[in-house]
Design a protein around this motif. Structure first.
Motif, PDB file in Angstrom:
ATOM      1  N   GLU A 159       4.119  -3.492 -22.924  1.00  0.00           N
ATOM      2  CA  GLU A 159       3.446  -2.192 -22.919  1.00  0.00           C
ATOM      3  C   GLU A 159       2.534  -2.039 -24.130  1.00  0.00           C
ATOM      4  O   GLU A 159       1.387  -1.599 -23.997  1.00  0.00           O
ATOM      5  CB  GLU A 159       4.477  -1.058 -22.889  1.00  0.00           C
ATOM      6  N   GLU A 219      -3.175  12.313 -16.311  1.00  0.00           N
ATOM      7  CA  GLU A 219      -2.276  12.985 -15.369  1.00  0.00           C
ATOM      8  C   GLU A 219      -0.869  13.162 -15.925  1.00  0.00           C
ATOM      9  O   GLU A 219       0.028  13.584 -15.204  1.00  0.00           O
ATOM     10  CB  GLU A 219      -2.208  12.175 -14.078  1.00  0.00           C
ATOM     11  N   SER A 220      -0.656  12.865 -17.181  1.00  0.00           N
ATOM     12  CA  SER A 220       0.698  12.875 -17.718  1.00  0.00           C
ATOM     13  C   SER A 220       1.062  14.230 -18.317  1.00  0.00           C
ATOM     14  O   SER A 220       0.210  15.046 -18.643  1.00  0.00           O
ATOM     15  CB  SER A 220       0.863  11.773 -18.752  1.00  0.00           C
ATOM     16  N   ASN A 277       4.615  10.152 -16.178  1.00  0.00           N
ATOM     17  CA  ASN A 277       3.402   9.843 -15.430  1.00  0.00           C
ATOM     18  C   ASN A 277       2.292   9.270 -16.315  1.00  0.00           C
ATOM     19  O   ASN A 277       1.122   9.389 -15.994  1.00  0.00           O
ATOM     20  CB  ASN A 277       2.898  11.075 -14.677  1.00  0.00           C
ATOM     21  N   THR A 278       2.652   8.665 -17.451  1.00  0.00           N
ATOM     22  CA  THR A 278       1.647   7.961 -18.243  1.00  0.00           C
ATOM     23  C   THR A 278       1.432   6.591 -17.615  1.00  0.00           C
ATOM     24  O   THR A 278       2.380   5.928 -17.214  1.00  0.00           O
ATOM     25  CB  THR A 278       2.091   7.780 -19.702  1.00  0.00           C
ATOM     26  N   TYR A 279       0.177   6.195 -17.522  1.00  0.00           N
ATOM     27  CA  TYR A 279      -0.158   4.934 -16.875  1.00  0.00           C
ATOM     28  C   TYR A 279      -0.523   3.903 -17.933  1.00  0.00           C
ATOM     29  O   TYR A 279      -1.479   4.087 -18.684  1.00  0.00           O
ATOM     30  CB  TYR A 279      -1.333   5.121 -15.906  1.00  0.00           C
ATOM     31  N   SER A 293       4.117   0.081 -14.388  1.00  0.00           N
ATOM     32  CA  SER A 293       2.915   0.757 -14.878  1.00  0.00           C
ATOM     33  C   SER A 293       3.145   2.251 -15.096  1.00  0.00           C
ATOM     34  O   SER A 293       2.589   2.840 -16.007  1.00  0.00           O
ATOM     35  CB  SER A 293       1.746   0.534 -13.917  1.00  0.00           C
ATOM     36  N   ARG A 294       3.924   2.895 -14.256  1.00  0.00           N
ATOM     37  CA  ARG A 294       4.239   4.325 -14.431  1.00  0.00           C
ATOM     38  C   ARG A 294       5.743   4.487 -14.562  1.00  0.00           C
ATOM     39  O   ARG A 294       6.486   4.248 -13.623  1.00  0.00           O
ATOM     40  CB  ARG A 294       3.755   5.143 -13.240  1.00  0.00           C
ATOM     41  N   SER A 295       6.172   4.903 -15.744  1.00  0.00           N
ATOM     42  CA  SER A 295       7.591   5.164 -15.955  1.00  0.00           C
ATOM     43  C   SER A 295       7.737   6.206 -17.054  1.00  0.00           C
ATOM     44  O   SER A 295       6.773   6.524 -17.751  1.00  0.00           O
ATOM     45  CB  SER A 295       8.330   3.874 -16.334  1.00  0.00           C
ATOM     46  N   GLU A 296       8.947   6.725 -17.211  1.00  0.00           N
ATOM     47  CA  GLU A 296       9.201   7.703 -18.268  1.00  0.00           C
ATOM     48  C   GLU A 296       9.303   6.961 -19.596  1.00  0.00           C
ATOM     49  O   GLU A 296       9.962   5.934 -19.688  1.00  0.00           O
ATOM     50  CB  GLU A 296      10.509   8.443 -18.008  1.00  0.00           C
TER      51      GLU A 296
END
Length: 151
Positions: free
Chosen positions: A32, A45-46, A59-61, A75-78
């Motif tokens: 990451e 969008e987060s 929703n951070t990409y 790619s999208r996780s908490e």
């Protein structure tokens, strides 16, 4: 690789009135941070949410690392945010009581190369507030053009 990474959430300043800002660390895996250092992340969008007095960016990409292997990240996780207990408690109280939200404003790397997330305690704007801010930007731009033409 980029030396300093600045990924902005331009939509946040348009949709929200920012009351207070905080700088938080992020818990990341190896691939990451490599993707962030390459500038392949998006936070438009987060949003942030509390879970058992811990703050998470949802929703951070962060794009999958191209040179990664089977241990590559989703790619999208908490992603857990790191703040002081005092800051977490005050944020939690203000979000619960006043109906405010916490929105990521900027994802950047500091001088040590660590990824940080600037978050803002925000209040949602109404449509007429958005129109007013657009008018203010237009008038400021016009005034700057006039000043530049006269100098």
């Amino acid at each position: 690789m980029l030396k300093t990474v600045n990924i902005l959430n331009k939509r946040a300043r348009f949709d929200y009135e920012i009351i207070d800002t905080y700088t938080a660390g992020i818990v990341l895996s190896g691939t990451e941070i490599k993707s962030i250092r390459l500038g392949k992340a998006n936070i438009t969008e987060s949003f942030c949410e509390f879970s058992n007095l811990e703050l998470f960016a949802i929703n951070t990409y962060i794009e999958e690392y191209s040179f990664g292997n089977q241990f590559n990240h989703k790619s999208r996780s908490e992603r857990k945010l790191l703040l002081n207990k005092k800051e977490l408690k005050s944020l939690h109280k203000s979000v619960q009581a006043k109906g405010l939200t916490i929105v990521p404003l900027k994802l950047f790397t500091n001088e040590k190369g660590l990824a940080k997330l600037q978050i803002g305690l925000c209040k949602g704007k109404k449509t007429y507030d958005k129109r007013e801010s657009l008018k203010e930007q237009d008038t400021k731009r016009d005034l700057d053009r006039i000043k530049k033409a006269h100098n």
